[in-house]
Enzyme design. Sequence first.
Site, mmCIF file in Angstrom:
data_model
loop_
_atom_site.group_PDB
_atom_site.id
_atom_site.type_symbol
_atom_site.label_atom_id
_atom_site.label_comp_id
_atom_site.label_asym_id
_atom_site.label_seq_id
_atom_site.Cartn_x
_atom_site.Cartn_y
_atom_site.Cartn_z
ATOM 1 N N ASP A 1 24.624 28.558 -18.920
ATOM 2 C CA ASP A 1 23.213 28.517 -18.539
ATOM 3 C C ASP A 1 22.501 27.324 -19.153
ATOM 4 O OD1 ASP A 1 23.731 29.894 -20.927
ATOM 5 O OD2 ASP A 1 21.939 31.133 -20.782
ATOM 6 N N GLU B 1 19.512 39.609 -30.169
ATOM 7 C CA GLU B 1 19.990 38.684 -29.143
ATOM 8 C C GLU B 1 20.853 37.605 -29.800
ATOM 9 O OE1 GLU B 1 19.983 34.887 -27.190
ATOM 10 O OE2 GLU B 1 18.701 35.343 -28.919
ATOM 11 N N HIS C 1 19.699 32.757 -18.428
ATOM 12 C CA HIS C 1 18.734 32.850 -19.524
ATOM 13 C C HIS C 1 18.013 31.524 -19.801
ATOM 14 C CE1 HIS C 1 20.628 36.708 -20.537
ATOM 15 N NE2 HIS C 1 21.799 36.086 -20.512
#
Length: 315
Positions: free
Chosen positions: A14, A164, A239
């Site tokens: 990403d 995360e 993301h």
Amino acid sequence: MPRQIILDCDPGLDDAVAIMLAEGNPEVELLAVTTVGGNQVLDKVTHNALAVGSLAGVTAPIAAGAGHPLLEPMQDAGHVHGDSGLGGVTPPPVRRDLDPRHAVDVILETVMSRDPGTVTLVPIGPLTNIALAVRREPRIVERVFEVVLMGGAVRGGNQSPVAEFNIACDPEAAQIVVTAGWPVTMVGLDLTHQAQATEDVFARIAEVGGPVADLTLGMLSFYRDAYRASGRLDHPPLHDPCAVAHVIDPGVMTTRRAPLQVELTGTLTRGMTVADLRFPADESCRTRIAETLDADRFWDLVLDALHRLAAKASA
């Protein structure tokens, strides 16, 4: 005037799309790309930044930074991003040189050489480079326009039940960044899980054609397989480009002010981003969290950038 940004990244599937979005959109000017160990080790993510930058026509400096967190042992996400960091695709050939400076030096020299309030930092990997820059030269805090980071989560993590990956890789660095006193927008999993690459998105990318589309489709196919194998999602969420999209078009998502801290000592909660949502925050609060994404508007930005890059490559 285009928004001037430094993209601090760890390519990563990403991240690669985030680089292409930043280079392909005329509303931002990419001042530098800096790398940090994260999705893969530093040498691999730096090679990927050079390779993707070569394909996308990035002329800004690309510099390597921290290969290890401030205190934590190095951890990577090879199970998601593959051994190379770009999944199963062959990276494009590298046609440009690596800047010899350390990424932290590039960040500091770029920010300090420009007018205050003109440079936005967009870190989309572990926050080690940004924290080191703050520690070395605290004056950058008052000179940076804002920090838009991809990382964190309010309602559940991916590296642990509450943390995360980017934040969990270097919680101390994250705490330094979110409490430094500059404006921070946290674009976390609560938002980015809304940016899923559906079959319609795959079809739209295929219509772009050429090496840019081929690379993107190859990476997203690997990404989709990794998410489906994990049993988490059928469609991979993109993301990191969400943070770039917010800089390009703040209306692509909603945000709210919220005091933000990073948990450093909890046995089960280390790396958790703790947003205080009990009461409405007043205007003195300098941290914000992203909440809802206009997915159609987001994908229009990504596709527009890919079309622009493809056209530039064929010109």
